[in-house]
Design a protein around this motif. Structure first.
Motif, PDB file in Angstrom:
ATOM      1  N   MET A 254      39.364  51.503  47.762  1.00 48.12           N
ATOM      2  CA  MET A 254      38.579  50.284  47.854  1.00 48.12           C
ATOM      3  C   MET A 254      38.867  49.325  46.690  1.00 48.12           C
ATOM      4  N   LYS A 255      39.415  49.846  45.617  1.00 46.50           N
ATOM      5  CA  LYS A 255      39.657  48.982  44.458  1.00 46.50           C
ATOM      6  C   LYS A 255      40.567  47.810  44.794  1.00 46.50           C
ATOM      7  N   ASP A 256      41.570  48.023  45.645  1.00 43.79           N
ATOM      8  CA  ASP A 256      42.427  46.913  46.050  1.00 43.79           C
ATOM      9  C   ASP A 256      41.612  45.855  46.786  1.00 43.79           C
ATOM     10  N   PHE A 257      40.651  46.298  47.595  1.00 45.32           N
ATOM     11  CA  PHE A 257      39.778  45.363  48.299  1.00 45.32           C
ATOM     12  C   PHE A 257      38.960  44.560  47.291  1.00 45.32           C
TER      13      PHE A 257
ATOM     14  N   TYR B 216      37.744  39.415  44.476  1.00 44.38           N
ATOM     15  CA  TYR B 216      37.725  38.628  43.240  1.00 44.38           C
ATOM     16  C   TYR B 216      38.683  37.440  43.314  1.00 44.38           C
ATOM     17  N   GLU B 217      39.833  37.638  43.913  1.00 44.39           N
ATOM     18  CA  GLU B 217      40.784  36.528  44.072  1.00 44.39           C
ATOM     19  C   GLU B 217      40.183  35.431  44.939  1.00 44.39           C
ATOM     20  N   PHE B 218      39.509  35.827  46.017  1.00 43.98           N
ATOM     21  CA  PHE B 218      38.896  34.823  46.890  1.00 43.98           C
ATOM     22  C   PHE B 218      37.759  34.103  46.168  1.00 43.98           C
ATOM     23  N   VAL B 219      36.908  34.845  45.497  1.00 38.48           N
ATOM     24  CA  VAL B 219      35.755  34.241  44.819  1.00 38.48           C
ATOM     25  C   VAL B 219      36.211  33.204  43.802  1.00 38.48           C
ATOM     26  N   GLN B 220      37.352  33.428  43.188  1.00 40.26           N
ATOM     27  CA  GLN B 220      37.858  32.477  42.186  1.00 40.26           C
ATOM     28  C   GLN B 220      38.227  31.128  42.787  1.00 40.26           C
ATOM     29  N   ILE B 221      38.455  31.064  44.094  1.00 48.01           N
ATOM     30  CA  ILE B 221      38.820  29.766  44.692  1.00 48.01           C
ATOM     31  C   ILE B 221      37.623  29.018  45.283  1.00 48.01           C
ATOM     32  N   ILE B 222      36.442  29.625  45.245  1.00 48.71           N
ATOM     33  CA  ILE B 222      35.250  28.915  45.721  1.00 48.71           C
ATOM     34  C   ILE B 222      34.953  27.806  44.707  1.00 48.71           C
ATOM     35  N   PRO B 223      34.962  26.562  45.157  1.00 45.38           N
ATOM     36  CA  PRO B 223      34.766  25.459  44.201  1.00 45.38           C
ATOM     37  C   PRO B 223      33.320  25.329  43.736  1.00 45.38           C
ATOM     38  N   LYS B 224      33.147  24.659  42.620  1.00 47.01           N
ATOM     39  CA  LYS B 224      31.799  24.370  42.126  1.00 47.01           C
ATOM     40  C   LYS B 224      31.036  23.617  43.203  1.00 47.01           C
ATOM     41  N   GLY B 225      29.777  23.954  43.343  1.00 48.90           N
ATOM     42  CA  GLY B 225      28.937  23.281  44.324  1.00 48.90           C
ATOM     43  C   GLY B 225      29.001  23.885  45.713  1.00 48.90           C
ATOM     44  N   LYS B 226      29.798  24.941  45.887  1.00 51.66           N
ATOM     45  CA  LYS B 226      29.926  25.615  47.175  1.00 51.66           C
ATOM     46  C   LYS B 226      29.617  27.093  47.002  1.00 51.66           C
ATOM     47  N   VAL B 227      29.260  27.740  48.106  1.00 51.50           N
ATOM     48  CA  VAL B 227      28.985  29.176  48.098  1.00 51.50           C
ATOM     49  C   VAL B 227      29.632  29.827  49.312  1.00 51.50           C
ATOM     50  N   ALA B 228      29.802  31.129  49.239  1.00 50.61           N
ATOM     51  CA  ALA B 228      30.291  31.918  50.371  1.00 50.61           C
ATOM     52  C   ALA B 228      29.394  33.142  50.490  1.00 50.61           C
ATOM     53  N   SER B 229      29.225  33.618  51.715  1.00 47.47           N
ATOM     54  CA  SER B 229      28.393  34.809  51.914  1.00 47.47           C
ATOM     55  C   SER B 229      29.261  36.067  51.866  1.00 47.47           C
ATOM     56  N   TYR B 230      28.593  37.192  51.665  1.00 48.99           N
ATOM     57  CA  TYR B 230      29.288  38.477  51.637  1.00 48.99           C
ATOM     58  C   TYR B 230      30.047  38.695  52.953  1.00 48.99           C
TER      59      TYR B 230
ATOM     60  N   GLU C 208      30.651  46.210  51.082  1.00 53.73           N
ATOM     61  CA  GLU C 208      31.634  46.464  50.021  1.00 53.73           C
ATOM     62  C   GLU C 208      31.887  45.205  49.205  1.00 53.73           C
ATOM     63  N   VAL C 209      31.807  44.046  49.853  1.00 49.86           N
ATOM     64  CA  VAL C 209      31.896  42.791  49.098  1.00 49.86           C
ATOM     65  C   VAL C 209      30.732  42.746  48.105  1.00 49.86           C
ATOM     66  N   GLY C 210      29.544  43.109  48.567  1.00 46.44           N
ATOM     67  CA  GLY C 210      28.386  43.159  47.682  1.00 46.44           C
ATOM     68  C   GLY C 210      28.577  44.107  46.525  1.00 46.44           C
ATOM     69  N   ARG C 211      29.145  45.255  46.817  1.00 44.42           N
ATOM     70  CA  ARG C 211      29.395  46.238  45.751  1.00 44.42           C
ATOM     71  C   ARG C 211      30.433  45.688  44.765  1.00 44.42           C
ATOM     72  N   ALA C 212      31.450  45.026  45.271  1.00 45.09           N
ATOM     73  CA  ALA C 212      32.456  44.420  44.393  1.00 45.09           C
ATOM     74  C   ALA C 212      31.797  43.395  43.467  1.00 45.09           C
ATOM     75  N   MET C 213      30.856  42.625  44.023  1.00 46.69           N
ATOM     76  CA  MET C 213      30.197  41.614  43.210  1.00 46.69           C
ATOM     77  C   MET C 213      29.297  42.250  42.144  1.00 46.69           C
ATOM     78  N   LYS C 214      28.762  43.403  42.440  1.00 51.66           N
ATOM     79  CA  LYS C 214      27.936  44.115  41.454  1.00 51.66           C
ATOM     80  C   LYS C 214      28.752  44.457  40.208  1.00 51.66           C
ATOM     81  N   PHE C 215      30.042  44.733  40.404  1.00 46.56           N
ATOM     82  CA  PHE C 215      30.927  45.107  39.300  1.00 46.56           C
ATOM     83  C   PHE C 215      31.881  43.983  38.907  1.00 46.56           C
ATOM     84  N   CYS C 216      31.562  42.775  39.311  1.00 53.68           N
ATOM     85  CA  CYS C 216      32.433  41.615  39.103  1.00 53.68           C
ATOM     86  C   CYS C 216      32.603  41.292  37.612  1.00 53.68           C
ATOM     87  N   PRO C 217      33.831  41.058  37.185  1.00 59.26           N
ATOM     88  CA  PRO C 217      34.052  40.622  35.798  1.00 59.26           C
ATOM     89  C   PRO C 217      33.351  39.282  35.541  1.00 59.26           C
ATOM     90  N   ASN C 218      32.890  39.080  34.326  1.00 59.70           N
ATOM     91  CA  ASN C 218      32.135  37.878  33.967  1.00 59.70           C
ATOM     92  C   ASN C 218      32.917  36.576  34.091  1.00 59.70           C
TER      93      ASN C 218
END
Length: 93
Positions: A1-4, A9-23, A38-48
């Motif tokens: 799952m780590k690759d997932f 994380y790569e996708f979350v980095q492209i979400i622009p300011k002022g926008k959101v995406a759901s799990y 699993e997206v939720g779990r990834a976000m729990k351990f997301c780098p700052n």
């Protein structure tokens, strides 16, 4: 799952300011629609250094309280009177 997680994380980095995406939206875009938890779990351990605060529930609810809300408000994300994000206006993608 780590690759997932790295894909998330790569996708979350492209979400622009002022926008959101759901799990679920992120899981769908990454080709694994059954993996929203699993997206939720990834976000729990997301780098700052990744904008974790831009990932929310599909109904516009937030999981990480006042810190998340404050960051989103600073970026111009609109909240409805019920405390949820206006997903029609702020959804990315």
């Amino acid at each position: 799952m780590k690759d997932f997680y790295f894909e998330v994380y790569e996708f979350v980095q492209i979400i622009p300011k002022g926008k959101v995406a759901s799990y679920g939206q992120i899981a769908q875009i990454l080709g694994k629609p059954q993996n929203s938890r699993e997206v939720g779990r990834a976000m729990k351990f997301c780098p700052n250094d990744i904008p974790w605060h831009r990932v929310v529930k599909s109904d516009g609810s937030i999981n990480f309280g006042e810190e998340q809300k404050a960051k989103l408000v600073l970026e111009g994300v609109k909240f409805l009177k019920n405390g949820k994000i206006n997903m029609k206006e702020c959804r990315f993608y």
